[in-house]
Design a protein around this motif. Structure first.
Motif, mmCIF file in Angstrom:
data_model
loop_
_atom_site.group_PDB
_atom_site.id
_atom_site.type_symbol
_atom_site.label_atom_id
_atom_site.label_comp_id
_atom_site.label_asym_id
_atom_site.label_seq_id
_atom_site.Cartn_x
_atom_site.Cartn_y
_atom_site.Cartn_z
ATOM 1 N N GLU A 489 0.838 -1.189 0.000
ATOM 2 C CA GLU A 489 0.000 0.000 0.000
ATOM 3 C C GLU A 489 0.876 1.243 0.000
ATOM 4 N N LEU A 490 0.308 2.326 -0.518
ATOM 5 C CA LEU A 490 1.015 3.594 -0.532
ATOM 6 C C LEU A 490 0.940 4.225 0.850
ATOM 7 N N VAL A 491 2.087 4.497 1.429
ATOM 8 C CA VAL A 491 2.155 5.066 2.776
ATOM 9 C C VAL A 491 2.750 6.472 2.691
ATOM 10 N N PRO A 492 2.089 7.459 3.294
ATOM 11 C CA PRO A 492 2.603 8.829 3.214
ATOM 12 C C PRO A 492 3.903 8.987 3.993
ATOM 13 N N GLY A 493 4.806 9.788 3.441
ATOM 14 C CA GLY A 493 6.053 10.092 4.109
ATOM 15 C C GLY A 493 5.919 11.301 5.017
ATOM 16 N N THR A 494 7.055 11.752 5.542
ATOM 17 C CA THR A 494 7.057 12.855 6.499
ATOM 18 C C THR A 494 6.395 14.104 5.939
ATOM 19 N N PHE A 495 6.683 14.432 4.689
ATOM 20 C CA PHE A 495 6.138 15.658 4.111
ATOM 21 C C PHE A 495 4.624 15.578 3.976
ATOM 22 N N MET A 496 4.113 14.461 3.501
ATOM 23 C CA MET A 496 2.655 14.320 3.371
ATOM 24 C C MET A 496 1.979 14.362 4.730
ATOM 25 N N GLN A 497 2.625 13.799 5.739
ATOM 26 C CA GLN A 497 2.026 13.787 7.071
ATOM 27 C C GLN A 497 1.875 15.194 7.635
ATOM 28 N N ILE A 498 2.912 16.028 7.514
ATOM 29 C CA ILE A 498 2.810 17.386 8.048
ATOM 30 C C ILE A 498 1.864 18.218 7.194
#
Length: 744
Positions: A489-498
């Motif tokens: 599955e596509l998991v958001p990285g640090t940038f997407m999370q913030i």
């Protein structure tokens, strides 16, 4: 008329406001007790202890306010609690429990506590009329100052005059103009609605009033800015009557569909067309509303660069405090996002199930506020498969109705014959302490927060850091049953999370701090986001998450049904860059256009200190001048290396363990040049010892060809280094004057 406020409810708030006016403004009573608190004498005390004793130091608003009121009479302190109540009556973007906690806290400073049940602290009264934006938190102290002046002004009039002013619209507008005001305050606008909801719209900003008129009537911006409060109210009232006839109902609200879409967008703000950046700048220049401009200022993209030891990391650590809410300042949106961000999906699911009285299906479970917040924190709209996978993975192996073989502890979930899920009959504190901890924090709510909430993320780039780490990438997932293969599955990285956190709370500013930003391939790491991070391309979202302006893209690898992605306008990006690692000249040109660059040079003035006669600033400056001559200015050494030097032993240790190894790295083990940098006026270096290696002395048969002698270097023992050795680096026989110390 405008008593209808959409999804909010004014049924109890407007009568509470009128009761406050009658009991406290017209009379001298209290809204929370039976005392006489709203008196001129008590307002004079607040003026003396609060207004005339500003606290410019650090600390939260409540910490400062408590210190300022420490010597105030108890009735004046209780009056301040009710002043806080009045300021918080209108805003709906501050949680009810937060309001109640703040009011009770201020009251307690008087030496007594409010009863458990106070009608004017009920949920229905404190639910709020409309958003006050970030200004109601950022500038609350200014609103309190204004209300103290407001109280003195009205209490200086007779009771009969007070009653007339607060019952007649025209008299009120005439009188309110006489109250001293610092800048643009929200409370007068809020109060105008609370007193006269049949004539005034529920807007705490004149900017919104003008935007509505510009969108619906096409009135030029210049003309709108010249209108008085009375003229704005009259035009909006006429517009409301027209729209009520058009929609055949009086239950319309400018903050609700279908009216909201027609004005709450930068694209319809005025008949002219301007870029997002121009509009934001114009708002600040026009001075419409300082509170509003805080929320709408352009995002910042900044890279702090300089040699090692110049305070780059220290600079961003200071910046972090701007994006940190102290426990007393945390609102529910911030708190909930920060809360779920610290826990894994399993723990969030377990906590949610424990709060649901009956077994539920997966689609019902994903609607729980905890899981909604978790999905928003991860910027995901479809989380059902992840929830189902965790439920089955942590169900007891004894349940053979589930075909998944790979089960893992803790076994905290169970499914009944109707395929409804619930929490297993276990003690969460024993089986899943994380879920138990989350549950305890949920019950305490924002008022129980004991540590700061951070509205930022920190990441360090390195050569192998990738787009998949930073933005979004594939990660393996547990199979749904024994026969299913391992999925991805596509998991958001640090940038997407913030970005998700900033998007979900547009009233607050967020930040991403990137340490060592130049150590990764920045163009690859950012990918297509290189366009979206530009300040005038940023996406602006409403409280409901809807895009108002700016750009969004479909991220590579995501389905067409997945939400489009934009970089929120309330997210700032800061980076640090060590120029000794890579020159800024090597940075991608596209990236350079999108960031401001602020140089942090060595600050010799900070080292105006002598250790046994060794002037640290002159010593470092001479070494750096030599480095700039032999290499370049980007390979200088920062002042931070010597900031903690307090003795000769400290200086020796710093040179032996930090500065000499750094020079060795700069010159790629060319010890001759290291010795040159540390040489004295006598032409040698007491720090580096050289000796000759003779091939004839080393070998029975010297190697043919090449040099027959080579020089060997070693670092002398630090105990041998004297103050005179260090001084001799920068003191010449001719006693040449040193150049002026470089300033920050």
């Amino acid at each position: 008329m405008s008593r209808y406020i959409g999804s909010n409810d004014s049924t109890y708030i407007l009568p509470a406001a009128r009761e406050w006016v009658d009991r406290c403004i017209v009379d001298d009573g209290s809204i929370l007790s039976e005392e006489r608190l709203w008196t001129l004498e008590n307002f004079r005390e607040l003026e003396r202890h609060y207004v005339q004793s500003p606290d410019q130091g650090s600390g939260t608003l409540n910490e400062k306010l408590e210190a300022q009121l420490a010597t105030a009479p108890a009735p004046a302190t209780r009056l301040m609690a009710e002043v806080v109540w009045a300021v918080l009556l209108f805003p709906s973007n501050i949680g009810i429990e937060r309001k109640r906690t703040d009011i009770r806290k201020v009251w307690s400073w008087s030496g007594s506590e409010l009863p458990d049940t106070v009608p004017m602290l009920d949920d229905a009264v404190l639910s709020g009329i409309g958003s006050g934006g970030p200004g109601i938190n950022n500038h609350r102290w200014r609103e309190l100052v204004y209300l103290v002046g407001f109280g003195i002004a009205i209490k200086s009039r007779s009771k009969e005059e007070r009653a007339r002013v607060f019952s007649d619209y025209d008299a009120f507008l005439d009188w309110i103009e006489t109250v001293p005001i610092d800048g643009v305050r929200q409370f007068p606008l809020m109060l105008r609605y609370l007193l006269f909801p049949d004539r005034v719209e529920r807007m705490s900003s004149d900017i919104d009033r003008r935007k509505v008129l510009a969108a619906f009537q096409g009135t030029p911006r210049k003309e709108l800015r010249s209108l008085s409060a009375r003229e704005l109210d009259e035009r909006l009232l006429d517009l409301r009557r027209h729209l009520s006839e058009q929609y055949e109902t009086e239950d319309i609200d400018f903050y609700e569909p279908p009216l909201k879409e027609r004005w709450n967008s930068d694209e319809v703000e005025t008949p002219e067309t301007r870029t997002d950046g121009q509009r934001a700048i114009e708002r600040v220049q026009d001075g419409d509303d300082e509170n509003y401009s805080v929320e709408r200022r352009l995002a910042r993209n900044v890279i702090y660069f300089g040699p090692p030891g110049t305070g780059k990391t220290y600079t961003i650590s200071k910046r972090m405090s701007e994006y940190t809410d102290q426990p007393t300042d945390v609102d529910r949106a911030d708190w909930l996002l920060e809360l779920v961000g610290r826990y894994r999906w399993r723990s969030v699911i377990a906590a949610a199930l424990s709060l649901m009285p009956e077994p539920v299906r997966v689609h019902e479970l994903e609607q729980h506020p905890l899981l909604v917040a978790k999905a928003r924190e991860r910027n995901r709209t479809d989380v059902r498969s992840s929830i189902r996978s965790d439920l089955m993975t942590h169900t007891s192996p004894e349940d053979t109705s589930i075909g998944l073989k790979d089960r893992r502890e803790p076994y905290v979930f169970q499914r009944n014959s109707d395929h409804l899920w619930s929490l297993a009959p276990v003690d969460l504190r024993e089986e899943d302490p994380e879920a138990a901890s989350l549950l305890e924090e949920w019950h305490r709510g924002p008022g129980g927060v004991s540590r700061p909430v951070h509205r930022y993320r920190l990441v360090t780039f390195h050569p192998s850091y990738s787009y998949e780490d930073f933005v979004i990438g594939l990660r393996p997932t547990a199979p749904s049953d024994e026969s299913s293969p391992v999925g991805f599955e596509l998991v958001p990285g640090t940038f997407m999370q913030i970005c998700a956190a900033a998007r979900s709370n547009p009233g607050k500013r967020y930040a991403l701090f990137i340490d060592e930003i130049n150590r990764a391939d920045i163009a690859r790491v950012f990918g297509e986001l290189i366009t979206l991070i530009e300040p005038d391309k940023r996406a602006r979202y409403g409280e409901d998450g809807r895009l108002i302006s700016g750009l969004e893209v479909q991220l590579p690898g995501t389905s067409s049904e997945a939400p489009r992605f934009g970089v929120p306008a309330n997210l700032d990006i800061y980076g640090t860059m060590n120029t000794a690692d890579r020159s800024i000249a090597l940075l991608d040109i596209a990236l350079r256009r999108r960031f401001e660059f602020e140089e942090l040079p060595p600050r010799y003035a900070d080292l105006d200190l002598r250790i046994e006669g060794v002037h640290l600033g002159r010593l470092l400056q001479r070494i750096n001048d030599r480095l700039e001559f032999l290499l370049d200015r980007e390979h200088r050494i920062g002042h931070a290396y010597l900031m903690k030097v307090g003795s000769m032993d400290d200086l020796r240790r710093t040179f032996a363990q930090q500065i000499i190894p750094l020079l060795q790295e700069f010159f790629f083990d060319d010890w001759g040049r290291v010795a040159t940098v540390l040489s004295t006026d006598r032409g040698r270096s007491p720090f580096i010892r050289g000796s000759d290696l003779d091939a004839n002395a080393l070998f029975h048969t010297p190697p043919e060809g090449g040099e027959q002698t080579r020089q060997s270097f070693s670092v002398t023992h630090s105990s041998e280094w004297t103050a005179e050795d260090f001084r001799a680096i920068y003191e010449s026989a001719a006693s040449e004057p040193m150049p002026e110390a470089e300033q920050p």
